[in-house]
Design an enzyme around this catalytic site. Structure first.
Site, short mmCIF file in Angstrom:
data_model
loop_
_atom_site.label_atom_id
_atom_site.label_comp_id
_atom_site.label_asym_id
_atom_site.label_seq_id
_atom_site.Cartn_x
_atom_site.Cartn_y
_atom_site.Cartn_z
N HIS A 260 20.78 -5.89 -11.48
CA HIS A 260 21.15 -6.17 -10.10
C HIS A 260 22.33 -5.31 -9.65
O HIS A 260 22.44 -4.98 -8.46
CB HIS A 260 21.47 -7.66 -9.92
CG HIS A 260 20.26 -8.50 -9.67
ND1 HIS A 260 19.43 -8.93 -10.69
CD2 HIS A 260 19.71 -8.96 -8.52
CE1 HIS A 260 18.44 -9.65 -10.17
NE2 HIS A 260 18.59 -9.68 -8.86
N HIS A 277 13.79 -5.94 -2.43
CA HIS A 277 14.81 -6.29 -3.43
C HIS A 277 14.25 -6.22 -4.85
O HIS A 277 14.81 -5.56 -5.72
CB HIS A 277 15.33 -7.70 -3.13
CG HIS A 277 16.22 -8.27 -4.18
ND1 HIS A 277 17.57 -7.98 -4.25
CD2 HIS A 277 15.95 -9.12 -5.21
CE1 HIS A 277 18.09 -8.61 -5.28
NE2 HIS A 277 17.14 -9.32 -5.88
#
Length: 374
Positions: A260, A277
Site C-alpha cells: 500500500h 486502487h
C-alpha cells in the site's frame, strides 16, 4: 513500532451476505432505526432505485434518499448531513461504490447515527473497515480518518456484486491479496494496527489475513470466471467474503506495509489515475516481495496468479513509464510522505524502492513474454 503490550481487534457489529439480501433491507434496517436515509451512488441509482422502492412499498415502511456523485469530500459530507437531518430519518444507509460509502460513513459518524453499508461491487475492503478517506472536491487525497463508532451492519447482495463489471472484482482480489503479506511484515516489526490509537495485533487478525489469502488462491480464478458470466457460485461467495470482510478486518487489525505504501506512490503519477486502487496494490505487492527478497517460488506463484485474474504485473500495465522522473516521484512519496513502507522488516530508502520497482517490472514483463522466473 508498537510501544504497548496491549492488543486490540475491531469489526462491524454484523455482516450478512448472500443472493437477494437486498429484499431483507426493511426488516434488517428496522433493527437500527425507524426510517432510513439512503445515500445511493449515482452510478447505480437508475439500476437499483425502482427495486428498492418496490421492496419498501411491499414492506409498508418508509425511506428517503439522495443521489451521490463526486468525491468523499467535506462539501458532499455536509450536504448529506443537511439533507438527512431535514428528512426526519434516523439511520444512514450507504449504497454504492467506495467514495459513496466513505461519505456515508463520515456523515453517520458526525451525526452519531447508526449506519448500514451496502457495497455494489467487491472492489475494495473498505465496507467492513472502520476507516474512511477524505478528499478535496477535486479528488486530491487529504487523509484517512477512523470513525467514532463501528458500522452496525454490512449487507451484501451477492447478485448485485456478480452483475458489476468484472474488472472491479479483479481489483478487489488485488487489494485483498496483499493483506497477509502486509500483516506478516507488521508482525515481524511489531507495527501498529489501525484500531484506535494503534495496538498490537490479536492472533485472530493474523488468522483472518491468512484465511483471506487461502480463499483467493483456492477460488479466485474460478470466481472471476463466474462473475464474467454474471453467476453467483460458492467460489464467488467465498471471494466476496475475502475481498470485503476478511481483507477489511485483516488490514485494519494487522496493518499495512509496502504494497500500500508503494501504491500511494503510483497514485502520484497522473497517467496511472485511470487505474483502480486494487490494481495498483497488486503491482505494489510484487514490489514488496522483491524488496523483501521473497522466495522465488512464492514470487512465481503470485505473478502467475495476478496474470490469471487480470491484474497488473508491470509498470506498463498501469500506464507508468519507468523514467527516472516517475521513479523518483513514486519512491519519494512512498518513503518520505507515507509511513506504511517503514513497517517492513528491513531498512528502506528511495534507492531500494526504485530498484524493487524496476526488478518487479522486469519480472512481470518476462512472464508476459513467456520467460518464467522458475
Amino acid at each position: 513500532m508498537s510501544k504497548t503490550m496491549s492488543r486490540a481487534f475491531g469489526c462491524p457489529q454484523k455482516y450478512i451476505q448472500g443472493p437477494g439480501e437486498m429484499e431483507n433491507l426493511p426488516e434488517l434496517a428496522a433493527e437500527y432505526g425507524r426510517k432510513p436515509f439512503f445515500i445511493i451512488d449515482s452510478g447505480v441509482m437508475s439500476l437499483l432505485y425502482d427495486r428498492l422502492a418496490a421492496i419498501y412499498a411491499d414492506s409498508g415502511k418508509e425511506f428517503e434518499c439522495m443521489s451521490f456523485s463526486g468525491e468523499s469530500c467535506r462539501e458532499n459530507i455536509d450536504l448529506i448531513k443537511e439533507k438527512a437531518q431535514a428528512s426526519g430519518c434516523d439511520l444512514i444507509v450507504g449504497f454504492g461504490g467506495g467514495k459513496c460509502l466513505d461519505a456515508a460513513k463520515f456523515a453517520s459518524s458526525e451525526l452519531n447515527w447508526p449506519r448500514i453499508i451496502m457495497p455494489t461491487s467487491a472492489s475494495t475492503d473498505a465496507p467492513a473497515a472502520g476507516i474512511s478517506v477524505l478528499y478535496t472536491k477535486d479528488g486530491v487525497h487529504i487523509r484517512s480518518e477512523k470513525m467514532r463508532r463501528p458500522t452496525e451492519l454490512v449487507l451484501i447482495d451477492t447478485e448485485i456484486i456478480a452483475n458489476a463489471p468484472a474488472r472491479l472484482f479483479s481489483a478487489g482480489i488485488g487489494d485483498a491479496l496483499a493483506t497477509v503479506f502486509e500483516a506478516l511484515a507488521n508482525d515481524a516489526t511489531e507495527g501498529m494496527n489501525f484500531i484506535g490509537k494503534g495496538y498490537r495485533r490479536c492472533r485472530a487478525g493474523m488468522a483472518i489475513a491468512r484465511e483471506c489469502y487461502d480463499i483467493l488462491m483456492a477460488d479466485g480464478e474460478n470466481a472471476l470466471m463466474a462473475v464474467k458470466e454474471h453467476c453467483v457460485t460458492e467460489a464467488v461467495e467465498n471471494v466476496i467474503e475475502a475481498n470485503t470482510l476478511l481483507s477489511g478486518l485483516g488490514f485494519e487489525n494487522t496493518g499495512c506495509a509496502a504494497a500500500h505504501g508503494i501504491h500511494s506512490g503510483f497514485s502520484e503519477i497522473e497517467s496511472a489515475h485511470a487505474y483502480l486502487h486494487g490494481e495498483k496494490v497488486a503491482f505494489g505487492l510484487m514490489c514488496q516481495l522483491v524488496l523483501e527478497n521473497a522466495d522465488k517460488k512464492l514470487i512465481d506463484k503470485i505473478v502467475r496468479f495476478l496474470i490469471a485474474v487480470n491484474l497488473p504485473v508491470c509498470l506498463s500495465d498501469l500506464n507508468i513509464e519507468p523514467s527516472d522522473e516517475n521513479l523518483n516521484v513514486i519512491a519519494d512519496h512512498a518513503v518520505n510522505h507515507n509511513p506504511l513502507i517503514h513497517n517492513e522488516p528491513l531498512i528502506v530508502n528511495e534507492a531500494s524502492v526504485k530498484n524493487a520497482i524496476l526488478m518487479a517490472d522486469r519480472i512481470g514483463r518476462n512472464y508476459k513474454e513467456g520467460k518464467y522466473y522458475l
